[in-house]
Design an enzyme around this catalytic site. Sequence first.
Site, PDB file in Angstrom:
ATOM      1  N   SER A 171       0.835  -1.207  -0.131  1.00 29.47           N
ATOM      2  CA  SER A 171      -0.087  -0.037  -0.038  1.00 29.47           C
ATOM      3  C   SER A 171       0.867   1.148  -0.138  1.00 29.47           C
ATOM      4  O   SER A 171       1.912   1.326   0.341  1.00 29.47           O
ATOM      5  CB  SER A 171      -0.811   0.104   1.325  1.00 29.47           C
ATOM      6  OG  SER A 171      -1.518   1.381   1.467  1.00 29.47           O
ATOM      7  N   TYR A 206      -2.243  -1.405  10.920  1.00 30.25           N
ATOM      8  CA  TYR A 206      -2.339  -1.725   9.359  1.00 30.25           C
ATOM      9  C   TYR A 206      -0.859  -1.267   8.681  1.00 30.25           C
ATOM     10  O   TYR A 206      -0.436  -1.722   7.945  1.00 30.25           O
ATOM     11  CB  TYR A 206      -3.452  -1.160   8.684  1.00 30.25           C
ATOM     12  CG  TYR A 206      -3.862  -1.149   7.344  1.00 30.25           C
ATOM     13  CD1 TYR A 206      -4.260  -2.492   6.863  1.00 30.25           C
ATOM     14  CD2 TYR A 206      -3.337  -0.129   6.728  1.00 30.25           C
ATOM     15  CE1 TYR A 206      -4.173  -2.475   5.323  1.00 30.25           C
ATOM     16  CE2 TYR A 206      -3.543  -0.266   5.251  1.00 30.25           C
ATOM     17  CZ  TYR A 206      -4.015  -1.594   4.706  1.00 30.25           C
ATOM     18  OH  TYR A 206      -4.244  -1.673   3.195  1.00 30.25           O
TER      19      TYR A 206
HETATM   20  P1  NAD Z   1     -11.399  -6.095   0.251  1.00 28.55           P
HETATM   21  O1  NAD Z   1     -12.043  -6.138   1.418  1.00 28.55           O
HETATM   22  O2  NAD Z   1     -12.127  -6.194  -1.149  1.00 28.55           O
HETATM   23  O3  NAD Z   1     -10.390  -7.201   0.116  1.00 28.55           O
HETATM   24  C1  NAD Z   1      -9.834  -7.619   1.403  1.00 28.55           C
HETATM   25  C2  NAD Z   1     -10.036  -9.079   1.745  1.00 28.55           C
HETATM   26  O4  NAD Z   1      -9.161  -9.812   2.748  1.00 28.55           O
HETATM   27  C3  NAD Z   1     -11.519  -9.535   2.190  1.00 28.55           C
HETATM   28  O5  NAD Z   1     -12.233  -9.750   0.767  1.00 28.55           O
HETATM   29  C4  NAD Z   1     -11.255 -11.051   2.764  1.00 28.55           C
HETATM   30  O6  NAD Z   1     -11.751 -12.029   1.989  1.00 28.55           O
HETATM   31  C5  NAD Z   1      -9.773 -10.858   2.960  1.00 28.55           C
HETATM   32  N1  NAD Z   1      -9.833 -11.245   4.481  1.00 28.55           N
HETATM   33  C6  NAD Z   1      -9.691 -10.244   5.545  1.00 28.55           C
HETATM   34  N2  NAD Z   1      -9.198 -10.850   6.801  1.00 28.55           N
HETATM   35  C7  NAD Z   1      -9.313 -12.198   6.384  1.00 28.55           C
HETATM   36  C8  NAD Z   1      -8.992 -13.434   7.122  1.00 28.55           C
HETATM   37  N3  NAD Z   1      -8.685 -13.440   8.508  1.00 28.55           N
HETATM   38  N4  NAD Z   1      -8.994 -14.694   6.637  1.00 28.55           N
HETATM   39  C9  NAD Z   1      -9.232 -14.620   5.023  1.00 28.55           C
HETATM   40  N5  NAD Z   1      -9.376 -13.512   4.306  1.00 28.55           N
HETATM   41  C10 NAD Z   1      -9.361 -12.263   4.845  1.00 28.55           C
HETATM   42  O7  NAD Z   1     -10.468  -4.711   0.127  1.00 28.55           O
HETATM   43  P2  NAD Z   1      -9.130  -4.403  -0.792  1.00 28.55           P
HETATM   44  O8  NAD Z   1      -9.077  -3.171  -0.661  1.00 28.55           O
HETATM   45  O9  NAD Z   1      -9.355  -4.941  -1.969  1.00 28.55           O
HETATM   46  O10 NAD Z   1      -8.018  -5.140  -0.052  1.00 28.55           O
HETATM   47  C11 NAD Z   1      -7.041  -6.027  -0.896  1.00 28.55           C
HETATM   48  C12 NAD Z   1      -5.783  -5.821  -0.407  1.00 28.55           C
HETATM   49  O11 NAD Z   1      -5.595  -4.264  -0.943  1.00 28.55           O
HETATM   50  C13 NAD Z   1      -5.366  -5.548   0.941  1.00 28.55           C
HETATM   51  O12 NAD Z   1      -4.423  -6.151   1.353  1.00 28.55           O
HETATM   52  C14 NAD Z   1      -5.443  -4.298   1.591  1.00 28.55           C
HETATM   53  O13 NAD Z   1      -4.462  -4.035   2.431  1.00 28.55           O
HETATM   54  C15 NAD Z   1      -4.972  -3.615   0.113  1.00 28.55           C
HETATM   55  N6  NAD Z   1      -4.920  -2.186   0.022  1.00 28.55           N
HETATM   56  C16 NAD Z   1      -6.089  -1.600  -0.032  1.00 28.55           C
HETATM   57  C17 NAD Z   1      -6.243  -0.416  -0.332  1.00 28.55           C
HETATM   58  C18 NAD Z   1      -7.648   0.349  -0.589  1.00 28.55           C
HETATM   59  O14 NAD Z   1      -7.913   1.645  -0.325  1.00 28.55           O
HETATM   60  N7  NAD Z   1      -8.724  -0.099  -0.617  1.00 28.55           N
HETATM   61  C19 NAD Z   1      -4.960   0.541  -0.495  1.00 28.55           C
HETATM   62  C20 NAD Z   1      -4.025   0.035  -0.537  1.00 28.55           C
HETATM   63  C21 NAD Z   1      -3.963  -1.530  -0.155  1.00 28.55           C
END
Ligand code: NAD
Length: 332
Positions: free
Chosen positions: A224, A237
């Site tokens: 991120s 986080y």
């Molecule tokens: P999202 O909620 O769609 O995806 C996150 C997923 O993590 C969930 O769908 C869930 O299935 C999984 N998860 C969480 N805890 C879990 C557990 N204990 N066991 C199994 N699965 C689990 O959101 P996203 O934003 O697409 O996140 C995906 C990645 O992107 C993450 O690593 C997040 O940190 C990163 N990210 C997101 C952003 C943002 O702004 N959305 C920015 C930078 C990085």
Amino acid sequence: MHEEQNLSRRAVLGGLGASLAVAAVAPLEGVASPAAATPAALVNPVTKYPKPPFKGQSQPFPGLASQMDPRPDHGETSYKGSGRLAGRKALITGGDSGMGRAAAIAYAREGADVAINYLPAEEADAKEVIALIKKEGRKGIAIPGDLREEAFCQKLVAEAVRQLGGLDIVVNNAGRQQQRQSILDLTTEDFDATMKTNIYAPFWIIKAALPHLAPGSAIIGTTSEQAYDPSPNLYDYAQTKAATMNYVKSLAKQLAPKGIRVNGVAPGPIWTPLQVAGGSTQENLKEFGGKTPMGRPGQPAELASIYVQLAAADASYATGQVYGSAGGGGQP
Ligand code: NAD
Ligand code: MG
């Protein structure tokens, strides 16, 4: 001289009617030329997707993409493949929604069989993804379960290998983000859950997967912009995302001699369930993405091609890299 020729050719084509111009660059009969596909209109990235203000909304963790307003775009109707991952076998954690879902759709359309992991509460989102993968004529394997357990991470990899008949792409994408205004509000249970999900699970999954990964395989982690510029309310986080960026670089060095590449993706603010299920405050959510130079959040679909690129065989010299996508912000 060469450029002049190109320019005059462009000027000539520009002067012709559009249909004639298409005909002029049409492939010879029987010769497939993807370059001659229907020309696509230029799209302004600033106005391509919704911008703030957004409606306030909150869901219990982990949230569902289908309940968000507006609904995120994961490339369901837009991503077009071109066989870049034909025959590959991929495991994607958090593949039900957000970046993981965008990667799952894109991988299937590029010709890969795909297993996704998610939490049981996300079954509805996962079902949509599995249907989209199968629609491409690819294997779509659903393996729900909680990544905070080492035994489950081992089982997840074993199941993926068994049902896919091997494994050569591992995307550690699942993540937990629960904002807390003060470190005093952050419980040990919270801290532990974030560490287990974001740091331990990739460690356990990679250890279990490694014996199955042949030279040419790829590991991808979702880090991120928080790895580099942490927000005050993401104490736990943000440090896991710094750790992700760091393991990508360490492991890339360790595995390069074995022909296994390890890379990361560093998203900026992306419109996903993570943000509406405790990841952001309601105030931040209403203005989400508004502070980026583009003035809007990204959509998961806009990162799909990065996950494809890092997995594809033609990116063979890219390892230990972090590719960003943050609307003009971020510093990967
Ligand atoms: P999202 O909620 O769609 O995806 C996150 C997923 O993590 C969930 O769908 C869930 O299935 C999984 N998860 C969480 N805890 C879990 C557990 N204990 N066991 C199994 N699965 C689990 O959101 P996203 O934003 O697409 O996140 C995906 C990645 O992107 C993450 O690593 C997040 O940190 C990163 N990210 C997101 C952003 C943002 O702004 N959305 C920015 C930078 C990085
Ligand atoms: Mg989800």
